[in-house]
Design a protein around this motif. Structure first.
Motif, PDB file in Angstrom:
ATOM      1  N   HIS A  64       0.862  -1.180   0.000  1.00 10.34           N
ATOM      2  CA  HIS A  64       0.000   0.000   0.000  1.00 10.34           C
ATOM      3  C   HIS A  64       0.899   1.230   0.000  1.00 10.34           C
ATOM      4  O   HIS A  64       1.895   1.274   0.721  1.00 10.34           O
ATOM      5  CB  HIS A  64      -0.839   0.096   1.288  1.00 10.34           C
ATOM      6  CG  HIS A  64      -2.005  -0.809   1.376  1.00 10.34           C
ATOM      7  ND1 HIS A  64      -3.067  -0.783   0.495  1.00 10.34           N
ATOM      8  CD2 HIS A  64      -2.302  -1.772   2.284  1.00 10.34           C
ATOM      9  CE1 HIS A  64      -3.958  -1.691   0.855  1.00 10.34           C
ATOM     10  NE2 HIS A  64      -3.521  -2.306   1.926  1.00 10.34           N
ATOM     11  N   GLU A  65       0.542   2.224  -0.776  1.00 14.29           N
ATOM     12  CA  GLU A  65       1.190   3.534  -0.736  1.00 14.29           C
ATOM     13  C   GLU A  65       0.077   4.545  -0.517  1.00 14.29           C
ATOM     14  O   GLU A  65      -0.860   4.606  -1.313  1.00 14.29           O
ATOM     15  CB  GLU A  65       1.902   3.834  -2.050  1.00 14.29           C
ATOM     16  CG  GLU A  65       2.954   2.824  -2.429  1.00 14.29           C
ATOM     17  CD  GLU A  65       3.412   2.984  -3.875  1.00 14.29           C
ATOM     18  OE1 GLU A  65       3.426   4.133  -4.384  1.00 14.29           O
ATOM     19  OE2 GLU A  65       3.718   1.964  -4.491  1.00 14.29           O
ATOM     20  N   ILE A  66       0.169   5.310   0.568  1.00 16.50           N
ATOM     21  CA  ILE A  66      -0.897   6.263   0.892  1.00 16.50           C
ATOM     22  C   ILE A  66      -0.289   7.619   1.218  1.00 16.50           C
ATOM     23  O   ILE A  66       0.623   7.718   2.038  1.00 16.50           O
ATOM     24  CB  ILE A  66      -1.747   5.777   2.080  1.00 16.50           C
ATOM     25  CG1 ILE A  66      -2.406   4.439   1.747  1.00 16.50           C
ATOM     26  CG2 ILE A  66      -2.795   6.815   2.460  1.00 16.50           C
ATOM     27  CD1 ILE A  66      -3.181   3.823   2.882  1.00 16.50           C
ATOM     28  N   ASP A  67      -0.821   8.644   0.575  1.00 15.88           N
ATOM     29  CA  ASP A  67      -0.463  10.025   0.893  1.00 15.88           C
ATOM     30  C   ASP A  67      -1.671  10.646   1.580  1.00 15.88           C
ATOM     31  O   ASP A  67      -2.736  10.800   0.959  1.00 15.88           O
ATOM     32  CB  ASP A  67      -0.120  10.809  -0.372  1.00 15.88           C
ATOM     33  CG  ASP A  67       1.141  10.291  -1.047  1.00 15.88           C
ATOM     34  OD1 ASP A  67       2.095   9.949  -0.329  1.00 15.88           O
ATOM     35  OD2 ASP A  67       1.153  10.217  -2.290  1.00 15.88           O
ATOM     36  N   TYR A  68      -1.505  10.980   2.855  1.00 12.99           N
ATOM     37  CA  TYR A  68      -2.563  11.627   3.632  1.00 12.99           C
ATOM     38  C   TYR A  68      -2.410  13.130   3.440  1.00 12.99           C
ATOM     39  O   TYR A  68      -1.416  13.712   3.843  1.00 12.99           O
ATOM     40  CB  TYR A  68      -2.436  11.266   5.106  1.00 12.99           C
ATOM     41  CG  TYR A  68      -2.554   9.781   5.366  1.00 12.99           C
ATOM     42  CD1 TYR A  68      -3.801   9.176   5.485  1.00 12.99           C
ATOM     43  CD2 TYR A  68      -1.427   8.984   5.492  1.00 12.99           C
ATOM     44  CE1 TYR A  68      -3.920   7.822   5.720  1.00 12.99           C
ATOM     45  CE2 TYR A  68      -1.539   7.622   5.732  1.00 12.99           C
ATOM     46  CZ  TYR A  68      -2.783   7.043   5.840  1.00 12.99           C
ATOM     47  OH  TYR A  68      -2.901   5.697   6.071  1.00 12.99           O
ATOM     48  N   LEU A  69      -3.408  13.758   2.820  1.00 12.26           N
ATOM     49  CA  LEU A  69      -3.278  15.150   2.416  1.00 12.26           C
ATOM     50  C   LEU A  69      -4.043  16.124   3.313  1.00 12.26           C
ATOM     51  O   LEU A  69      -3.645  17.278   3.425  1.00 12.26           O
ATOM     52  CB  LEU A  69      -3.740  15.302   0.969  1.00 12.26           C
ATOM     53  CG  LEU A  69      -3.018  14.371  -0.019  1.00 12.26           C
ATOM     54  CD1 LEU A  69      -3.683  14.438  -1.387  1.00 12.26           C
ATOM     55  CD2 LEU A  69      -1.539  14.730  -0.098  1.00 12.26           C
ATOM     56  N   ALA A  70      -5.149  15.671   3.900  1.00 14.96           N
ATOM     57  CA  ALA A  70      -5.957  16.546   4.767  1.00 14.96           C
ATOM     58  C   ALA A  70      -6.861  15.647   5.611  1.00 14.96           C
ATOM     59  O   ALA A  70      -7.213  14.539   5.201  1.00 14.96           O
ATOM     60  CB  ALA A  70      -6.786  17.513   3.938  1.00 14.96           C
ATOM     61  N   PRO A  71      -7.257  16.132   6.795  1.00 11.24           N
ATOM     62  CA  PRO A  71      -8.098  15.313   7.673  1.00 11.24           C
ATOM     63  C   PRO A  71      -9.567  15.310   7.262  1.00 11.24           C
ATOM     64  O   PRO A  71     -10.051  16.218   6.592  1.00 11.24           O
ATOM     65  CB  PRO A  71      -7.930  15.979   9.036  1.00 11.24           C
ATOM     66  CG  PRO A  71      -7.653  17.414   8.718  1.00 11.24           C
ATOM     67  CD  PRO A  71      -6.859  17.395   7.439  1.00 11.24           C
ATOM     68  N   ALA A  72     -10.248  14.259   7.695  1.00 11.00           N
ATOM     69  CA  ALA A  72     -11.711  14.158   7.568  1.00 11.00           C
ATOM     70  C   ALA A  72     -12.273  14.060   8.974  1.00 11.00           C
ATOM     71  O   ALA A  72     -11.583  13.621   9.904  1.00 11.00           O
ATOM     72  CB  ALA A  72     -12.101  12.931   6.748  1.00 11.00           C
ATOM     73  N   PHE A  73     -13.549  14.436   9.131  1.00 19.28           N
ATOM     74  CA  PHE A  73     -14.144  14.525  10.461  1.00 19.28           C
ATOM     75  C   PHE A  73     -15.481  13.809  10.520  1.00 19.28           C
ATOM     76  O   PHE A  73     -16.128  13.574   9.491  1.00 19.28           O
ATOM     77  CB  PHE A  73     -14.301  16.002  10.851  1.00 19.28           C
ATOM     78  CG  PHE A  73     -12.990  16.737  10.843  1.00 19.28           C
ATOM     79  CD1 PHE A  73     -12.143  16.688  11.935  1.00 19.28           C
ATOM     80  CD2 PHE A  73     -12.590  17.461   9.720  1.00 19.28           C
ATOM     81  CE1 PHE A  73     -10.915  17.339  11.920  1.00 19.28           C
ATOM     82  CE2 PHE A  73     -11.373  18.130   9.702  1.00 19.28           C
ATOM     83  CZ  PHE A  73     -10.536  18.070  10.805  1.00 19.28           C
ATOM     84  N   GLU A  74     -15.902  13.493  11.722  1.00 18.34           N
ATOM     85  CA  GLU A  74     -17.148  12.775  11.956  1.00 18.34           C
ATOM     86  C   GLU A  74     -18.321  13.450  11.254  1.00 18.34           C
ATOM     87  O   GLU A  74     -18.462  14.670  11.272  1.00 18.34           O
ATOM     88  CB  GLU A  74     -17.431  12.695  13.456  1.00 18.34           C
ATOM     89  CG  GLU A  74     -18.669  11.907  13.800  1.00 18.34           C
ATOM     90  CD  GLU A  74     -18.910  11.784  15.292  1.00 18.34           C
ATOM     91  OE1 GLU A  74     -20.069  11.507  15.661  1.00 18.34           O
ATOM     92  OE2 GLU A  74     -17.971  11.980  16.089  1.00 18.34           O
ATOM     93  N   GLY A  75     -19.139  12.622  10.625  1.00 16.54           N
ATOM     94  CA  GLY A  75     -20.348  13.104   9.969  1.00 16.54           C
ATOM     95  C   GLY A  75     -20.153  13.600   8.553  1.00 16.54           C
ATOM     96  O   GLY A  75     -21.135  13.825   7.835  1.00 16.54           O
ATOM     97  N   GLU A  76     -18.909  13.781   8.119  1.00 18.34           N
ATOM     98  CA  GLU A  76     -18.679  14.268   6.758  1.00 18.34           C
ATOM     99  C   GLU A  76     -19.020  13.184   5.731  1.00 18.34           C
ATOM    100  O   GLU A  76     -18.795  11.997   5.959  1.00 18.34           O
ATOM    101  CB  GLU A  76     -17.221  14.686   6.563  1.00 18.34           C
ATOM    102  CG  GLU A  76     -16.872  15.965   7.277  1.00 18.34           C
ATOM    103  CD  GLU A  76     -15.465  16.448   6.977  1.00 18.34           C
ATOM    104  OE1 GLU A  76     -15.300  17.670   6.881  1.00 18.34           O
ATOM    105  OE2 GLU A  76     -14.536  15.629   6.851  1.00 18.34           O
ATOM    106  N   THR A  77     -19.538  13.632   4.611  1.00 16.93           N
ATOM    107  CA  THR A  77     -19.754  12.748   3.470  1.00 16.93           C
ATOM    108  C   THR A  77     -18.500  12.806   2.618  1.00 16.93           C
ATOM    109  O   THR A  77     -18.013  13.888   2.277  1.00 16.93           O
ATOM    110  CB  THR A  77     -20.975  13.202   2.648  1.00 16.93           C
ATOM    111  OG1 THR A  77     -22.133  13.122   3.483  1.00 16.93           O
ATOM    112  CG2 THR A  77     -21.161  12.332   1.420  1.00 16.93           C
TER     113      THR A  77
END
Length: 149
Positions: A64-77
């Protein structure tokens, strides 16, 4: 919006149990999203878990190669897209992924997963069954052929 044409897209809502002690989606959840969209795409193309079992084959993760670019939060679609971008028609398949927050169009993650074919019964490398080739080959998008805007 999407990095490549003709994505297979799965929409999800971030659940409370996906949130870590920093208050955003835990990075391990992104792997779950990758697994979910991979299976949904395979099912959409016509291969189910029952088919894999009947054929005594599995596509297992090699990398797996993953680039985490920005956070996501509870309830977001969120929307996660996948493309088959590598397929040697013998042993391996590669998928790309992009996780997007439609509310602001922000890409939160990009990833790539390399898979290898093994026999379910032995976990040893095996050739892809013809059924896999027939289903996955038409979905292949060759990255080098895509004109980037």
């Amino acid at each position: 919006m999407w990095d490549l044409p003709n994505p297979f897209v799965f929409e999800l809502t971030v659940q409370p149990d996906a949130i870590d002690h920093y208050g955003h989606v835990n990075n391990a959840e992104y792997l779950r999203y990758i697994e979910q969209v991979s299976w949904k795409h395979s099912n959409h193309l016509g291969l189910t878990l029952a088919d894999y079992q009947r054929l005594d084959r599995a596509m297992v993760v090699v990398r797996h190669e993953i680039d985490y670019l920005a956070p996501a939060f509870e309830g977001e679609t969120l929307q996660i897209a996948t493309w088959i971008v590598g397929f040697d028609q013998r042993f391996t398949l590669t998928r790309r992924f992009q996780l997007l927050r439609p509310a602001d169009g922000k890409t939160l993650m990009r990833g790539r997963t390399h898979f290898a074919c093994v026999a379910l019964s032995t976990s040893k490398p095996r050739r892809l069954p013809e059924e896999f080739v027939t289903v996955y080959l038409p979905a292949l998008i060759r990255e080098k052929d895509v004109v980037q805007g």
